[in-house]
Design a protein around this motif. Structure first.
Motif, mmCIF file in Angstrom:
data_model
loop_
_atom_site.group_PDB
_atom_site.id
_atom_site.type_symbol
_atom_site.label_atom_id
_atom_site.label_comp_id
_atom_site.label_asym_id
_atom_site.label_seq_id
_atom_site.Cartn_x
_atom_site.Cartn_y
_atom_site.Cartn_z
ATOM 1 N N UNK A 1 0.820 -1.248 0.112
ATOM 2 C CA UNK A 1 0.059 -0.030 -0.032
ATOM 3 C C UNK A 1 0.822 1.266 -0.031
ATOM 4 N N UNK A 2 2.192 1.241 0.074
ATOM 5 C CA UNK A 2 2.984 2.240 0.176
ATOM 6 C C UNK A 2 3.675 2.904 1.357
ATOM 7 N N UNK A 3 3.089 2.168 2.472
ATOM 8 C CA UNK A 3 3.353 2.842 3.682
ATOM 9 C C UNK A 3 5.059 2.258 4.092
ATOM 10 N N UNK A 4 5.765 3.337 4.331
ATOM 11 C CA UNK A 4 7.322 2.893 4.685
ATOM 12 C C UNK A 4 7.624 2.108 6.009
ATOM 13 N N UNK A 5 7.976 0.929 5.995
ATOM 14 C CA UNK A 5 8.167 0.178 7.245
ATOM 15 C C UNK A 5 9.530 0.155 7.688
ATOM 16 N N UNK B 1 0.246 -4.855 -6.131
ATOM 17 C CA UNK B 1 -1.320 -4.321 -6.240
ATOM 18 C C UNK B 1 -1.931 -4.778 -7.359
ATOM 19 N N UNK B 2 -1.149 -4.624 -8.732
ATOM 20 C CA UNK B 2 -1.882 -4.853 -9.967
ATOM 21 C C UNK B 2 -2.130 -6.321 -10.148
ATOM 22 N N UNK B 3 -0.990 -6.987 -9.626
ATOM 23 C CA UNK B 3 -1.404 -8.454 -9.922
ATOM 24 C C UNK B 3 -2.485 -9.088 -8.997
#
Length: 106
Positions: A45-49, A85-87
């Motif tokens: 989702x794009x959150x930096x971990x 995400x697209x997959x």
């Protein structure tokens, strides 16, 4: 036209979408730059971990190089997150052709 059948299909798709969203929130991807001296971990989702920087880069004269490597690693991780995400959405929608510009999840 079987309206009830269509409603059931819509509900099933909605449930699959919710499940896919949960999976994407848990999925982590990693980007790296400079042969692995900078690594960034993002959720799909794009959150930096996470961010890992090799100690050899922690010199004042290497500041610009480090900044460039962080940006590069983030871009790589973000691209992997978008591909994941697209997959996932493709598998959920069963290859449903969506209008150009329409992205799932909404």
């Amino acid at each position: 036209m079987d309206f009830m059948g269509m409603m059931k299909q819509a509900q099933a798709l909605q449930a699959k979408m919710a499940e896919a969203q949960a999976e994407l929130e848990a999925l982590e991807v990693e980007g790296e730059a400079g042969a692995g001296v900078v690594r960034i971990t993002l959720t799909a989702k794009g959150d930096l971990k996470g961010l890992s920087i090799d100690p050899s880069l922690l010199k004042p004269e290497e500041k610009e190089i480090l900044e460039d490597l962080i940006v590069s690693a983030h871009a790589q991780a973000r691209a992997k997150a978008e591909a994941a995400t697209a997959e996932k959405m493709k598998s959920v929608t069963g290859g449903l052709q969506l209008p150009p510009g329409l992205k799932l999840p909404f």
